[in-house]
Scaffold this active site. Structure first.
Site, PDB file in Angstrom:
ATOM      1  N   LYS A 107       0.833  -1.205   0.000  1.00 48.29           N
ATOM      2  CA  LYS A 107       0.000   0.000   0.000  1.00 48.29           C
ATOM      3  C   LYS A 107       0.873   1.262   0.000  1.00 48.29           C
ATOM      4  O   LYS A 107       2.099   1.191   0.130  1.00 48.29           O
ATOM      5  CB  LYS A 107      -0.933  -0.014   1.217  1.00 48.29           C
ATOM      6  CG  LYS A 107      -1.765  -1.298   1.305  1.00 48.29           C
ATOM      7  CD  LYS A 107      -2.634  -1.496   0.069  1.00 48.29           C
ATOM      8  CE  LYS A 107      -3.535  -2.704   0.134  1.00 48.29           C
ATOM      9  NZ  LYS A 107      -2.987  -3.936  -0.427  1.00 48.29           N
TER      10      LYS A 107
HETATM   11  C1  LIG Z   1      -9.156  -4.464  -2.014  1.00 47.72           C
HETATM   12  C2  LIG Z   1      -8.482  -5.146  -0.867  1.00 47.72           C
HETATM   13  N1  LIG Z   1      -9.202  -5.503   0.208  1.00 47.72           N
HETATM   14  C3  LIG Z   1      -8.638  -6.098   1.270  1.00 47.72           C
HETATM   15  C4  LIG Z   1      -7.286  -6.358   1.301  1.00 47.72           C
HETATM   16  C5  LIG Z   1      -6.696  -7.046   2.507  1.00 47.72           C
HETATM   17  O1  LIG Z   1      -5.792  -6.208   3.174  1.00 47.72           O
HETATM   18  P1  LIG Z   1      -4.848  -6.793   4.322  1.00 47.72           P
HETATM   19  O2  LIG Z   1      -3.709  -7.480   3.662  1.00 47.72           O
HETATM   20  O3  LIG Z   1      -4.405  -5.587   5.102  1.00 47.72           O
HETATM   21  O4  LIG Z   1      -5.685  -7.713   5.139  1.00 47.72           O
HETATM   22  C6  LIG Z   1      -6.488  -6.001   0.225  1.00 47.72           C
HETATM   23  C7  LIG Z   1      -5.051  -6.285   0.232  1.00 47.72           C
HETATM   24  O5  LIG Z   1      -4.359  -6.238  -0.732  1.00 47.72           O
HETATM   25  C8  LIG Z   1      -7.100  -5.382  -0.894  1.00 47.72           C
HETATM   26  O6  LIG Z   1      -6.394  -5.010  -1.974  1.00 47.72           O
END
Ligand SMILES: Cc1ncc(COP(=O)(O)O)c(C=O)c1O
Length: 384
Positions: A188
């Site tokens: 991110k």
């Molecule tokens: C659209 C979306 N939702 C949820 C997530 C999940 O994030 P995390 O890895 O912080 O759980 C991601 C991770 O890439 C994502 O791109």
């Protein structure tokens, strides 16, 4: 176009850490308090103020924040939640965690975000929530999605995992629905190593989120630590361990200080890619508009049918040249687990996009030489 001959190795992304992050972690270690505590509270305040929402609750990931949001907004067995399939698998997994059913809706071919007309057409008597994703850092069409939600009495949970720093009609993404969830994974714009955050304007919801993220405990570790008389916690709810540690939050605090710079650099890099590929007819460039400035968590391109090679061949040739790329975004309903559970789902725009999009390297510390190398090799590959 510059021609660069020396072989380089360019990753898809690279977090930007300096002495500030190192010092911040060491400082937390030296205090002896590493679990969720003062650094988490300070990180939450910084993000809430930046986004412009009253309440922020840090979690161990965006996935856990999304799960909390669904639970807190009363989503459970028998309910349906409308989501895109063109997203990371966690968006659908969290719906299944609650016992509810994900209902996949197609995307707009220009923006790659949920198509509001498709959302309205998919609503049934069981629909409880819409979960738009601000995919790759471009805000979804929140005015139209909120209007659909209002007409049908639904809640809106924004999956803003890639979108810290994106804006929608002059408002920062983060307070456009009932709740918003962010990710601080290293892919991110800024990262805490891992981590997420639940944002809302609803104080009661945020207070419940704080309790549920720490096992449903009536008193936090820090409250018990500071208590001057014996304090015994109680458990009124089925809680989770979805806490962020103070070590992660300390990194997040330093990264927030870099956020404006990171966004500015990503915008510059994206502008250079736009310029370099503007004449490439076989490629569709990422959508951009003054109403929805992008966070450019990634730079996504789509190969049109007239592209001279299939996407995997383009990616392979780029890899051999030392440039990492990734497939654009998955289509969740085509992954084996979901295909088996939801075999009837057909989403033509999503399916084409999932086959033909790819991500190019973008990160705040990318040098001009590195970017010209990527451009040079993509042009060579697509013109060959
Ligand atoms: C659209 C979306 N939702 C949820 C997530 C999940 O994030 P995390 O890895 O912080 O759980 C991601 C991770 O890439 C994502 O791109």
């Amino acid at each position: 176009m510059s021609s660069v001959s020396t072989h380089m190795n360019i990753p898809i992304t690279k977090p930007m850490f300096g002495e500030e992050e190192e010092r911040a972690v060491v400082e937390v270690l030296r205090t002896g308090w590493v679990v969720q505590g003062p650094k988490v509270a300070a990180f939450e305040r910084l993000v809430a103020d930046y986004v412009g929402v009253p309440e922020a609750v840090a979690t161990s990931s965006c996935t856990t924040a999304l799960h909390l949001a669904l639970v807190l907004l009363g989503i459970g067995a028998g309910d349906e939640v409308i989501i895109p399939s063109f997203t990371f698998i966690a968006t659908a997994n969290v719906v299944l965690y609650t016992g509810a059913t994900p209902v996949f809706v197609d995307i707009d071919p220009q923006t790659d975000n949920l198509d509001p007309d498709g959302v309205e057409a998919a609503i049934t008597s069981r629909t409880k929530a819409i979960m738009p994703v601000h995919q790759i850092g471009l805000a979804a069409d929140m005015d139209r999605l909120n209007a659909v939600a209002q007409r049908h009495g639904l809640v809106v949970i924004e999956d803003a995992a890639p979108a810290l720093g994106a804006t929608y009609k002059g408002k920062r993404v983060g307070g456009l629905g009932n709740a918003t969830c962010l990710s601080f994974h290293p892919r991110k714009v800024i990262t805490a190593g891992e981590g997420g955050m639940f944002l809302t304007a609803d104080q009661a919801l945020a207070n419940r989120a704080r309790i549920l993220r720490t096992h449903g405990m009536s008193l936090s570790d820090l409250q018990r630590h500071h208590a001057t008389s014996v304090a015994i916690e109680e458990y009124y709810d089925l809680g989770y361990n979805y806490r962020m540690s103070d070590l992660h939050a300390a990194v997040g605090i330093e990264q927030m200080k870099r956020l404006d710079f990171m966004l500015m650099r990503r915008k510059q890099i994206a502008a250079r890619y736009h310029e370099a590929f503007a004449d490439l007819d076989c490629v569709q460039l990422p959508f951009s508009s003054c109403d929805q400035p992008h966070s450019y968590q990634s730079y996504i391109i789509q190969l049109r049918p007239e592209a001279p090679k299939p996407r995997e061949q383009v990616m392979q040739e780029m890899l051999e040249a030392g440039v990492a790329t990734r497939r654009g975004v998955m289509a969740i309903h085509l992954e084996p687990y979901y295909r088996q559970r939801f075999p009837q789902v057909k989403l033509p725009v999503t399916e084409v996009a999932a086959q033909s999009t790819l991500l190019l390297p973008i990160y705040a510390t990318m040098t001009d030489v590195e970017q010209e190398y990527v451009i040079d090799h993509l042009l060579r590959t697509l013109r060959a």
